[in-house]
Design an enzyme around this catalytic site. Structure first.
Site: not given
Ligand code: GLU
Length: 474
Positions: A251-252
């Site tokens: 994820s980010k």
């Protein structure tokens, strides 16, 4: 029959590395077996989809070199390839399921069902739709339809076991008792994902569905739809998810996740393709660096592993550097130019620039890394590293040494790294200092930086006039 595979992104975001890896596996499989790679845009979530994202996805796929044989722009015999242009097909399929007794109209309001579900879950009970609308008489249904009451279409899940043989995970079985009658057409007339994906995969004659593991739980519903439509079930290969180095879903938090960000950071598509191909797939053996052609020759679904793949950014850097090392200087120069990274410029010949690029290759992990390192060769406007200046140029003896070296360099022949080294060492010895002192001072004076490739190669390429001028500037 050569395989027909598809990549079916929802344009609700940029092309994520996970999506890119799925697209790549499909593309490699199609190319390896002379099959067709179809691109289909699953944009039925109108609220969350956007044309900007569609364009961004196309651009990222083109950048990676994943060309599609059927799909938007190129067309094909099974178009259109945007799901929002195929809504009639899904509605027709929904009605056909009702007509054949595989589905029924449901007049329940989604918000009422949601409230029932929440209440049950709050009380610790699981909740499945109780088929109340399936029990309505034909006359009752007809009356409601005639009165214009909105309705969805729900699939009637038959009793039994639904199984499929996954090419990665082996046989997977689900007890239909755990599968609720699911909606295939919502009351707003839009299809749900399960219906549109199956209608399209049937229509587009997809032979192999290669997609992320997160779709395993959707597969039994889709298999039930294939059966109800009397269509051949494709082969499935569910590819393990990509994890960050901490083994949590990528994820980010882990940094850049979209392909476009890697492009912007100066990664090479060759390296990205090589890196992504090995995330969850292995050709066996120790070889790690593969060209696109080699990947096509080696790729097969059997090599996909069931375990999750870890996205390691350092490994990506390593791949990028390896591909840079294998690329010609002329090719790198072309890439730098088309990326708009070559806007500093002294008049130095093309061949000379290529020599500089060859010198900098081992020290450049990304295209962008070339830029600051090329500066001393291409510009007189140096950027000085303060700490390096302080460390190597501030000794009171340095200006005298610089001048002495400058004057010795006026007559060095030939102007080659070897002759320059000999001269510098002789000047240092004549002044009773260690060669290192003069080497460091010269490096900072000529490049502005405390680090560079071998100093004598650097001096050779910067050229006599510029080296002397920079040494004398003190
Ligand atoms: N649009 C779906 C997604 O982006 C495609 C799933 C599938 O490949 O069936 O997850």
């Amino acid at each position: 029959m050569p395989p027909r595979v598809r990549f079916a992104p929802s344009p609700t975001g940029y092309l994520h590395v996970g999506g890119a890896r799925t697209a790549l596996f499909n593309w490699l499989y199609a190319r390896r077996h002379g099959g067709a790679f179809i691109l289909r845009i699953e944009d039925t979530d109108v609220e969350r989809s956007s044309t900007d994202m569609v364009t961004a996805i196309f651009n990222s796929m083109k950048w990676l070199g994943l060309d599609w044989d059927e799909g938007p722009d190129v067309g094909g015999p099974h178009g259109p390839y945007f799901q929002t242009e195929r809504l009639d097909k899904y509605r027709a399929a929904g009605f056909a399921l009702v007509a054949s007794g595989h589905a029924y109209r449901c007049f329940c309001k989604p918000e009422d069902l949601k409230a029932e579900r929440s209440a049950a879950e709050a009380a610790g009970r699981t909740w499945n739709y109780d088929r109340r609308c399936q029990r309505r008489s034909a006359a009752e249904v007809a009356a409601k339809v005639a009165a214009g009451e909105p309705s969805a279409i729900r699939f009637l899940v038959p009793p039994g076991i639904t199984a499929f043989d996954d090419l990665v995970h082996g046989r997977i079985e689900f007890d239909n008792a755990n599968i609720e009658d699911f909606v295939v057409i919502r009351s707003d007339d839009y299809p749900t994902y399960h219906l549109s994906v199956v209608v399209d995969d049937v229509d587009m004659q997809v032979s192999d569905v290669v997609r992320g593991d997160d779709h395993i739980s959707n597969t039994p519903k889709q298999v039930l739809l294939y059966h109800a439509m009397h269509a051949a079930v494709p082969r499935f290969a569910h590819v393990p998810l990509i994890m960050g180095p901490d083994k949590k879903r990528l994820s980010k938090r882990h940094g850049a996740t979209s392909v476009g960000e890697y492009e912007a950071q100066g990664y090479l598509p060759e390296a990205m393709v090589n890196f992504l191909a090995l995330l969850g797939w292995s050709p066996g053996g120790d070889q790690e660096i593969f060209s696109r052609e080699e990947l096509i020759q080696r790729f097969d679904l059997e090599g996909i592993s069931g375990g999750n793949a870890v996205f390691n950014p350092e490994k990506l850097d390593w791949f990028n550097q390896q591909h840079i090392m294998r690329m010609s200087a002329a090719e790198i120069l072309g890439r730098l130019r088309s990326a708009g990274l070559m806007n500093v410029g002294l008049e130095i010949g093309e061949l000379q620039i290529e020599k500089v690029i060859d010198l900098l290759k081992p020290r450049s992990k990304k295209l962008a890394d070339f830029v600051p390192q090329m500066r001393p060769f291409l510009s007189d406007d140096l950027v000085f590293d303060e700490a390096a200046v302080k460390k190597h140029l501030s000794d009171p003896a340095v200006p005298g040494l610089r001048k002495a070296l400058a004057s010795a360099l006026r007559t060095v022949e030939p102007w080659t790294a070897a002759a320059l080294e000999e001269t510098l060492r002789a000047v240092a010895a004549a002044h009773g200092v260690k060669a290192g002192v003069l080497i460091h001072a010269t490096r900072v004076a000529v490049t502005g930086q405390g680090n560079s490739p071998g100093l004598f190669e650097v001096l050779e390429l910067v050229g006599r006039d510029r080296v002397i001028r920079r040494l004398e500037l003190c």
